[in-house]
Every structure is written in structure tokens, then in C-alpha cells.
Scaffold this active site. Structure first.
Site, PDB file in Angstrom:
ATOM      1  N   ASP A 231       0.744  -1.207   0.028  1.00  0.00           N
ATOM      2  CA  ASP A 231      -0.060  -0.160  -0.015  1.00  0.00           C
ATOM      3  C   ASP A 231       0.969   1.232  -0.114  1.00  0.00           C
ATOM      4  OD1 ASP A 231       0.982  -0.334   2.748  1.00  0.00           O
ATOM      5  OD2 ASP A 231      -0.846  -0.746   3.516  1.00  0.00           O
TER       6      ASP A 231
ATOM      7  N   ASN B 145      -6.956  -2.298  14.333  1.00  0.00           N
ATOM      8  CA  ASN B 145      -8.548  -2.483  14.208  1.00  0.00           C
ATOM      9  C   ASN B 145      -8.740  -4.041  13.121  1.00  0.00           C
ATOM     10  OD1 ASN B 145      -7.228  -1.681  11.734  1.00  0.00           O
ATOM     11  ND2 ASN B 145      -8.751  -0.185  11.609  1.00  0.00           N
TER      12      ASN B 145
ATOM     13  N   HIS C  69      -6.767  -4.441  10.290  1.00  0.00           N
ATOM     14  CA  HIS C  69      -6.684  -4.323   9.024  1.00  0.00           C
ATOM     15  C   HIS C  69      -5.378  -4.977   8.456  1.00  0.00           C
ATOM     16  CE1 HIS C  69      -4.330  -0.186   9.657  1.00  0.00           C
ATOM     17  NE2 HIS C  69      -3.516  -1.082   9.460  1.00  0.00           N
TER      18      HIS C  69
ATOM     19  N   GLU D 221      -9.421  -1.755   5.594  1.00  0.00           N
ATOM     20  CA  GLU D 221     -10.047  -1.439   6.700  1.00  0.00           C
ATOM     21  C   GLU D 221     -11.237  -2.368   7.094  1.00  0.00           C
ATOM     22  OE1 GLU D 221      -8.502   0.186   8.684  1.00  0.00           O
ATOM     23  OE2 GLU D 221      -7.881   2.435   7.977  1.00  0.00           O
TER      24      GLU D 221
HETATM   25  C1  GLP Z   1      -0.092   0.586   8.525  1.00  0.00           C
HETATM   26  C2  GLP Z   1       0.158  -0.360   7.179  1.00  0.00           C
HETATM   27  C3  GLP Z   1       0.078  -1.715   7.417  1.00  0.00           C
HETATM   28  C4  GLP Z   1       0.592  -2.049   8.683  1.00  0.00           C
HETATM   29  C5  GLP Z   1       0.247  -1.393   9.946  1.00  0.00           C
HETATM   30  C6  GLP Z   1       0.707  -1.413  11.355  1.00  0.00           C
HETATM   31  O1  GLP Z   1      -1.382   0.792   8.522  1.00  0.00           O
HETATM   32  N1  GLP Z   1      -0.522   0.189   6.185  1.00  0.00           N
HETATM   33  O2  GLP Z   1       0.583  -2.361   6.246  1.00  0.00           O
HETATM   34  O3  GLP Z   1       0.467  -3.580   9.012  1.00  0.00           O
HETATM   35  O4  GLP Z   1       0.368  -0.104   9.640  1.00  0.00           O
HETATM   36  O5  GLP Z   1       1.927  -0.793  11.540  1.00  0.00           O
HETATM   37  P1  GLP Z   1       2.834  -1.063  12.683  1.00  0.00           P
HETATM   38  O6  GLP Z   1       3.713  -2.214  12.333  1.00  0.00           O
HETATM   39  O7  GLP Z   1       3.556   0.210  12.856  1.00  0.00           O
HETATM   40  O8  GLP Z   1       2.267  -1.341  13.954  1.00  0.00           O
END
Ligand code: GLP
Length: 222
Positions: free
Chosen positions: A63, A123, A125, A130
């Protein structure tokens, strides 16, 4: 689904680095899907240290925020700084979703992705799919949840700077991968991880779709 609990963040990073290393050794022409966020930082550091041969590898990021790709907090910058600029991968082999979502899907469709590495949001995702995202979803433009904007505010100077839109691979796109590895780090992820891996399979918890895939490994450390 089994959640493998690892000793600490170092073990999490090394365990997933071992999987990537094995993949690249077995198949130098591998196609990988890669995540951003804080969780894979240790993994990328370890992969850089291992000096693997990335010259035939193709990567596809999960993404991107809709923002200037040269911005210090863009996912393109993140990947360059933490991995791509430090390994022998061809920049043209590092793909990111853009507004031409159809083209991204076509690039991914030809040959299936060998290994997809995921993180998980608080959440539930995965990528920027989402809660409420269709299990059939493909690469598309999305609006970020309030919760995600809050969670990601730590990377930005002011809440007003946080992008509210992103382009993400869909859940269907991710599920086409041959193998999937999900990494989760921190006690604040434990509850959602349990719900997603062992609760009801529902579009309200996007990561729960992984229960329908037959080659998923889930690693957690607190
Ligand atoms: C973002 C990314 C996700 C990732 C998530 C968790 O939202 N788009 O791909 O899994 O963050 O992030 P973190 O590893 O910083 O908790």
C-alpha cells in the site's frame, strides 16, 4: 490457527528473515509482497545485514498513502531508506501501487506472488484494507479509518499532515499469494491477533480472511 509466540523482537525479525532468505536461495527469481510500518523495521535491518542476492527479485508493496512519494513519511521513502537503497535490487523491480490500479493488478496477476509478508493494524486491517473491506477486494483507493489515522499519527509532526487516503492491494489480491507470513509485535496487537486468527471469519476483521488460506504462518512477540 497457530500463533507462534517468539521470545522478543529480535527473534521475530530473525525468524522472518530466515523465511525470506530461504525463499531467495531456493528461487532467485522470487516475487515478494512487502509491508511498511514499524513492525518490519528489524526484519529489513536483518535482511540488509545478510547481504542476499536480490538481483532477480521483484517486489510489490502492499500500500501507499496518497501523498508526494518523495515526502519523508511516504511508504516509497520508507522502503528506499530501510531496504531498497541498501540491497542489490533493481529500482525498476520495486513496484508500488499507484492510481492506475488496474495496471498494478495486471502486474501481480501474471505469475503468482511467492511470499507475502504482512503486519496487522490494531483494528484488524491488513495493508490498508479497513474493517468492512470486501473479501473479494482488489487494488483500489481507500479512505483510512479514524483508528488508523490515530495509530499512524506518531509518524507525523501534526495530525493535519496525516494522509486520509491510500491505495492498497485488496484482500483478494493478498490471498492470491502462494505463502503468507504475518508479523505482529506488541501486547496491544495480541487481542486483535487472537480474534482474527481464531474468531469468526468476517469482513469486520479483515485479517480473519487469512484463516481461509492454506499456507499462512503467524508470528507474535510482546
Ligand atoms: C499501516 C500499514 C499496514 C501495517 C500497519 C501496522 O497501517 N498500512 O500494512 O501492517 O500499519 O503498523 P505497525 O507495524 O507500525 O504497527
Amino acid at each position: 490457527m497457530e500463533i507462534k509466540v517468539l521470545k522478543d523482537y529480535k527473534e521475530l525479525s530473525y525468524t522472518v528473515a530466515d523465511i525470506v532468505e530461504y525463499q531467495l536461495q531456493e528461487q532467485p527469481l522470487s516475487r515478494l509482497i512487502l509491508p511498511t510500518g514499524s513492525t518490519p523495521l528489524g526484519l529489513y535491518k536483518e535482511l540488509v545485514n545478510r547481504e542476499l542476492d536480490w538481483s532477480a527479485v521483484m517486489t510489490y508493496n502492499l500500500d501507499v498513502y496518497i501523498m508526494n512519494p518523495d515526502h519523508p513519511q511516504s511508504y516509497q521513502t520508507f522502503m528506499k531508506e530501510n531496504l531498497f537503497n541498501k540491497i542489490n535490487i533493481y529500482p525498476s523491480n520495486c513496484q508500488f501501487p499507484d492510481r492506475n490500479v488496474q495496471l498494478y493488478e495486471e502486474r501481480l496477476k501474471g505469475i503468482p506472488v511467492d511470499l507475502c509478508i504482512l503486519g496487522i493494524g490494531t483494528n484488524g486491517h491488513i495493508a490498508f484494507n479497513e474493517p468492512g473491506s470486501s473479501f473479494d477486494s482488489r487494488t483500489r483507493v481507500v479512505h483510512l479509518d479514524e483508528q488508523t489515522i490515530q495509530d499512524n499519527s506518531r509518524f507525523f509532526d501534526s495530525v493535519d499532515d496525516i494522509p486520509t487516503q491510500a491505495i492498497t492491494m485488496g484482500l483478494g489480491t493478498i490471498m492470491d499469494s502462494k505463502k503468507i507470513v504475518l508479523m505482529a509485535n506488541g501486547e496491544h496487537k495480541l487481542n486483535i491477533l487472537n480474534v482474527a486468527m481464531n474468531g469468526e471469519v468476517t469482513e469486520d476483521i479483515p485479517a480473519s480472511i487469512l484463516q481461509n488460506h492454506d499456507n499462512v504462518k503467524v508470528f507474535y512477540c510482546d
